[in-house]
Design an enzyme around this catalytic site. Sequence first.
Site, PDB file in Angstrom:
ATOM      1  N   ARG A  86     -12.521   8.442   3.388  1.00  0.00           N
ATOM      2  CA  ARG A  86     -11.146   8.818   3.720  1.00  0.00           C
ATOM      3  C   ARG A  86     -11.004  10.335   3.759  1.00  0.00           C
ATOM      4  NH1 ARG A  86      -9.546   3.712   0.886  1.00  0.00           N
ATOM      5  NH2 ARG A  86      -9.843   4.620  -1.190  1.00  0.00           N
ATOM      6  N   PHE A 126      -7.262  -2.938  10.501  1.00  0.00           N
ATOM      7  CA  PHE A 126      -7.524  -3.603   9.213  1.00  0.00           C
ATOM      8  C   PHE A 126      -7.097  -2.646   8.085  1.00  0.00           C
ATOM      9  CE2 PHE A 126     -10.899  -4.670  12.262  1.00  0.00           C
ATOM     10  CZ  PHE A 126     -10.704  -6.039  12.437  1.00  0.00           C
ATOM     11  N   ASP A 174      -2.656  -4.576  10.662  1.00  0.00           N
ATOM     12  CA  ASP A 174      -3.319  -5.592   9.846  1.00  0.00           C
ATOM     13  C   ASP A 174      -2.691  -6.939  10.179  1.00  0.00           C
ATOM     14  OD1 ASP A 174      -5.153  -5.237   7.006  1.00  0.00           O
ATOM     15  OD2 ASP A 174      -4.209  -7.189   7.360  1.00  0.00           O
ATOM     16  N   SER A 175      -3.486  -7.995  10.100  1.00  0.00           N
ATOM     17  CA  SER A 175      -2.956  -9.334  10.374  1.00  0.00           C
ATOM     18  C   SER A 175      -2.130  -9.864   9.208  1.00  0.00           C
ATOM     19  CB  SER A 175      -4.102 -10.305  10.678  1.00  0.00           C
ATOM     20  OG  SER A 175      -4.970 -10.397   9.564  1.00  0.00           O
ATOM     21  N   ASP A 234     -12.408  -0.967   9.953  1.00  0.00           N
ATOM     22  CA  ASP A 234     -12.901  -1.256   8.602  1.00  0.00           C
ATOM     23  C   ASP A 234     -12.545  -2.696   8.241  1.00  0.00           C
ATOM     24  OD1 ASP A 234     -13.940  -1.009   6.048  1.00  0.00           O
ATOM     25  OD2 ASP A 234     -12.150  -0.049   5.232  1.00  0.00           O
ATOM     26  N   CYS A 289     -18.870  -3.897   5.217  1.00  0.00           N
ATOM     27  CA  CYS A 289     -18.990  -4.007   3.756  1.00  0.00           C
ATOM     28  C   CYS A 289     -19.720  -5.289   3.363  1.00  0.00           C
ATOM     29  CB  CYS A 289     -17.617  -3.947   3.094  1.00  0.00           C
ATOM     30  SG  CYS A 289     -16.503  -5.286   3.570  1.00  0.00           S
TER      31      CYS A 289
END
Length: 394
Positions: free
Chosen positions: A213, A229, A251-252, A298, A338
């Site tokens: 970040r 995301f 984002d969902s 991400d 990730c």
Amino acid sequence: MTTKTIQLKKGKEESLKRFHPWIFSGAILRMDDGIEEGELVKVVTFNREFIAIGHYQIGSIAVRVLSFRDITIDQEFWESRLKAALNMRIAIGIADNPTNNTYRLVHGEGDLLPGLIIDCYGKTAVMQAHSVGMHVERLPICEALRSVMGSRIEHVFYKSETTLPFKAELGQQDGFLYGGSDDNVAIENGLKFHVDWLKGQKTGFFVDQRENRTLLEKYAKNRSVLNMFCYTGGFSVYAMRGGAKLVHSVDSSAKAVELTNANIKLNFPSDARHAAFCDDAFKYLDAHDAQYDLVVLDPPAFAKHRAALRNALKGYTRLNVKGFERIKPGGILFTFSCSQVVTKENFRNAVFTAAAQAKRKVRILHQLHQPADHPINIYHPEGEYLKGLVLYVE
């Protein structure tokens, strides 16, 4: 109480001689009767020589090793391991930092405590067990944590409902083991974040992206930024401080969008540069062509286990194709995986394939990974789970 014993098949101690902290079920020759899941066991070679002590668990990874010496796992053991973990965070400038009270104190195998995660958010430590053994020991570990951390923490929240093996049927409920606080605001590099340790993913915040970040902040000035995301909006908040001309978070999850807006408001009240949208990633990218010149991809882990690897790599390729197709010429793409079973080479090949399919000229600016408070045990390379690329897209 006598510690029960597990005997290995002939030659199956070789990985343990190299200090790898996992013993797989296929390596076991025989076990003492009555060993229960989560119980401490001594492991001996085919010739019945001691080689390790650890927690037994039903499944592929049968024993998570706590020590390769024949020692007693007691309060002194937990305190010494936690003290070593804290000393490392102090040495690298993460702990006891007035501008940053958000960090990982214990990173499982990376801190020689397989199955245990502890993240610190201000005065609250969030503890998470990924093995039944660590769950069984949660109260002694909490006591050791209070002793080692002293005035640094006033609350210990236990969050293991979703991380413990469901077949163990432990009936675990999340909650405070010590203290109790509604103050969920933590500071990361001078920025404030609401941390949802009650219902949020992981321990409530993605601590592992802190340095990435910070890097994004340096690239954000005068750019139009898309944080896909977004979860709690970490990258978005840093982009705002970096001087982005606009930041859109997607984002969902409606809850994630709500948290992102709260974190933006906490740091940049009444700032019109930011907007958040609840939408599917692919639908949103399809509808917004050449609008952004800094894009963050991400996603959550596409592969939780090796059997899902092939489909995961297809997923990463498909997502990055869309990112390459939609980013402005001269744009910068931050893209991550990730998934622990996806290697750096796997991920890089997926992104390479995506660039070729999108027919864009792409250069690698940075190769990213997890920060120093998520250390990798040199004998356990599987601990290297976060990988990312920063790409310049012509």
